[in-house]
Scaffold this motif. Structure first.
Motif, mmCIF file in Angstrom:
data_model
loop_
_atom_site.group_PDB
_atom_site.id
_atom_site.type_symbol
_atom_site.label_atom_id
_atom_site.label_comp_id
_atom_site.label_asym_id
_atom_site.label_seq_id
_atom_site.Cartn_x
_atom_site.Cartn_y
_atom_site.Cartn_z
ATOM 1 N N MET A 82 0.844 -1.169 0.000
ATOM 2 C CA MET A 82 0.000 0.000 0.000
ATOM 3 C C MET A 82 0.894 1.240 0.000
ATOM 4 O O MET A 82 1.850 1.333 0.758
ATOM 5 N N HIS A 83 0.550 2.173 -0.862
ATOM 6 C CA HIS A 83 1.340 3.392 -1.005
ATOM 7 C C HIS A 83 0.483 4.595 -0.627
ATOM 8 O O HIS A 83 -0.596 4.786 -1.174
ATOM 9 N N ILE A 84 0.971 5.374 0.307
ATOM 10 C CA ILE A 84 0.243 6.567 0.750
ATOM 11 C C ILE A 84 0.808 7.780 0.032
ATOM 12 O O ILE A 84 2.019 7.996 0.025
ATOM 13 N N LYS A 85 -0.044 8.548 -0.558
ATOM 14 C CA LYS A 85 0.370 9.789 -1.221
ATOM 15 C C LYS A 85 0.348 10.910 -0.175
ATOM 16 O O LYS A 85 -0.676 11.535 0.082
ATOM 17 N N TRP A 86 1.486 11.129 0.461
ATOM 18 C CA TRP A 86 1.577 12.073 1.563
ATOM 19 C C TRP A 86 1.295 13.502 1.119
ATOM 20 O O TRP A 86 0.714 14.288 1.876
ATOM 21 N N ASN A 87 1.688 13.844 -0.088
ATOM 22 C CA ASN A 87 1.452 15.193 -0.583
ATOM 23 C C ASN A 87 -0.048 15.476 -0.716
ATOM 24 O O ASN A 87 -0.538 16.527 -0.302
ATOM 25 N N ALA A 88 -0.784 14.514 -1.274
ATOM 26 C CA ALA A 88 -2.233 14.676 -1.420
ATOM 27 C C ALA A 88 -2.914 14.713 -0.052
ATOM 28 O O ALA A 88 -3.861 15.490 0.158
ATOM 29 N N LEU A 89 -2.424 13.913 0.880
ATOM 30 C CA LEU A 89 -2.986 13.915 2.230
ATOM 31 C C LEU A 89 -2.759 15.259 2.915
ATOM 32 O O LEU A 89 -3.670 15.806 3.547
ATOM 33 N N ALA A 90 -1.573 15.809 2.762
ATOM 34 C CA ALA A 90 -1.262 17.106 3.364
ATOM 35 C C ALA A 90 -2.087 18.222 2.719
ATOM 36 O O ALA A 90 -2.566 19.129 3.418
ATOM 37 N N GLN A 91 -2.273 18.177 1.417
ATOM 38 C CA GLN A 91 -3.094 19.183 0.741
ATOM 39 C C GLN A 91 -4.545 19.117 1.202
ATOM 40 O O GLN A 91 -5.172 20.149 1.474
ATOM 41 N N THR A 92 -5.080 17.911 1.326
ATOM 42 C CA THR A 92 -6.459 17.744 1.779
ATOM 43 C C THR A 92 -6.624 18.252 3.203
ATOM 44 O O THR A 92 -7.601 18.946 3.515
ATOM 45 N N ALA A 93 -5.681 17.921 4.070
ATOM 46 C CA ALA A 93 -5.751 18.385 5.450
ATOM 47 C C ALA A 93 -5.635 19.907 5.527
ATOM 48 O O ALA A 93 -6.354 20.558 6.292
ATOM 49 N N GLY A 94 -4.762 20.489 4.735
ATOM 50 C CA GLY A 94 -4.586 21.939 4.744
ATOM 51 C C GLY A 94 -5.815 22.675 4.250
ATOM 52 O O GLY A 94 -6.250 23.668 4.849
ATOM 53 N N VAL A 95 -6.392 22.190 3.156
ATOM 54 C CA VAL A 95 -7.600 22.827 2.619
ATOM 55 C C VAL A 95 -8.760 22.667 3.596
ATOM 56 O O VAL A 95 -9.518 23.622 3.836
ATOM 57 N N SER A 96 -8.901 21.495 4.187
ATOM 58 C CA SER A 96 -9.975 21.265 5.160
ATOM 59 C C SER A 96 -9.830 22.198 6.354
ATOM 60 O O SER A 96 -10.816 22.785 6.821
ATOM 61 N N PHE A 97 -8.620 22.346 6.854
ATOM 62 C CA PHE A 97 -8.376 23.235 7.983
ATOM 63 C C PHE A 97 -8.682 24.684 7.610
ATOM 64 O O PHE A 97 -9.346 25.405 8.362
ATOM 65 N N GLY A 98 -8.238 25.101 6.441
ATOM 66 C CA GLY A 98 -8.473 26.472 5.999
ATOM 67 C C GLY A 98 -9.950 26.796 5.825
ATOM 68 O O GLY A 98 -10.425 27.854 6.247
ATOM 69 N N VAL A 99 -10.685 25.884 5.210
ATOM 70 C CA VAL A 99 -12.114 26.104 4.999
ATOM 71 C C VAL A 99 -12.855 26.100 6.339
ATOM 72 O O VAL A 99 -13.761 26.909 6.560
ATOM 73 N N THR A 100 -12.452 25.232 7.243
ATOM 74 C CA THR A 100 -13.075 25.191 8.567
ATOM 75 C C THR A 100 -12.874 26.502 9.308
ATOM 76 O O THR A 100 -13.819 27.059 9.878
ATOM 77 N N VAL A 101 -11.655 27.012 9.299
ATOM 78 C CA VAL A 101 -11.372 28.284 9.963
ATOM 79 C C VAL A 101 -12.165 29.423 9.308
ATOM 80 O O VAL A 101 -12.722 30.283 9.995
ATOM 81 N N ALA A 102 -12.252 29.414 7.998
ATOM 82 C CA ALA A 102 -12.993 30.464 7.286
ATOM 83 C C ALA A 102 -14.481 30.430 7.625
ATOM 84 O O ALA A 102 -15.085 31.481 7.898
ATOM 85 N N VAL A 103 -15.086 29.247 7.640
ATOM 86 C CA VAL A 103 -16.517 29.139 7.937
ATOM 87 C C VAL A 103 -16.801 29.540 9.387
ATOM 88 O O VAL A 103 -17.761 30.264 9.662
ATOM 89 N N VAL A 104 -15.957 29.115 10.304
ATOM 90 C CA VAL A 104 -16.149 29.486 11.713
ATOM 91 C C VAL A 104 -15.987 30.993 11.898
ATOM 92 O O VAL A 104 -16.740 31.624 12.641
#
Length: 82
Positions: free
Chosen positions: A1-23
């Motif tokens: 199994m291969h984890i795409k760390w870059n895609a995981l980091a991008q998803t986490a960053g965008v999720s965090f940013g959108v969460t902060v913006a909505v709050v």
């Protein structure tokens, strides 16, 4: 199994940013409602200045809550999309 760390980091960053913006936008809506309440209280006490601060605050609160609702609906559409 291969984890795409870059895609995981991008998803986490965008999720965090959108969460902060909505709050933040939701908090601004709550702040606008409290300003409207303060304007109405001042008007009842007779200490209010001339102007439509209560209406403007209410319109700002509605706009903030509409942005939050749009973000939630967009998220649900993304989840439900095939």
């Amino acid at each position: 199994m291969h984890i795409k760390w870059n895609a995981l980091a991008q998803t986490a960053g965008v999720s965090f940013g959108v969460t902060v913006a909505v709050v933040t936008v939701f908090a601004l809506g709550i702040l606008a409602l409290s300003r409207r309440e303060a304007a109405l209280t001042a008007r009842e006490d007779g200490t209010a200045q001339a102007g439509g601060g209560g209406r403007l605050a209410l319109a700002g609160a509605y706009a903030c809550f509409a942005v939050c609702a749009a973000a939630v609906i967009y998220g649900l559409v993304l989840i439900a999309a095939p």
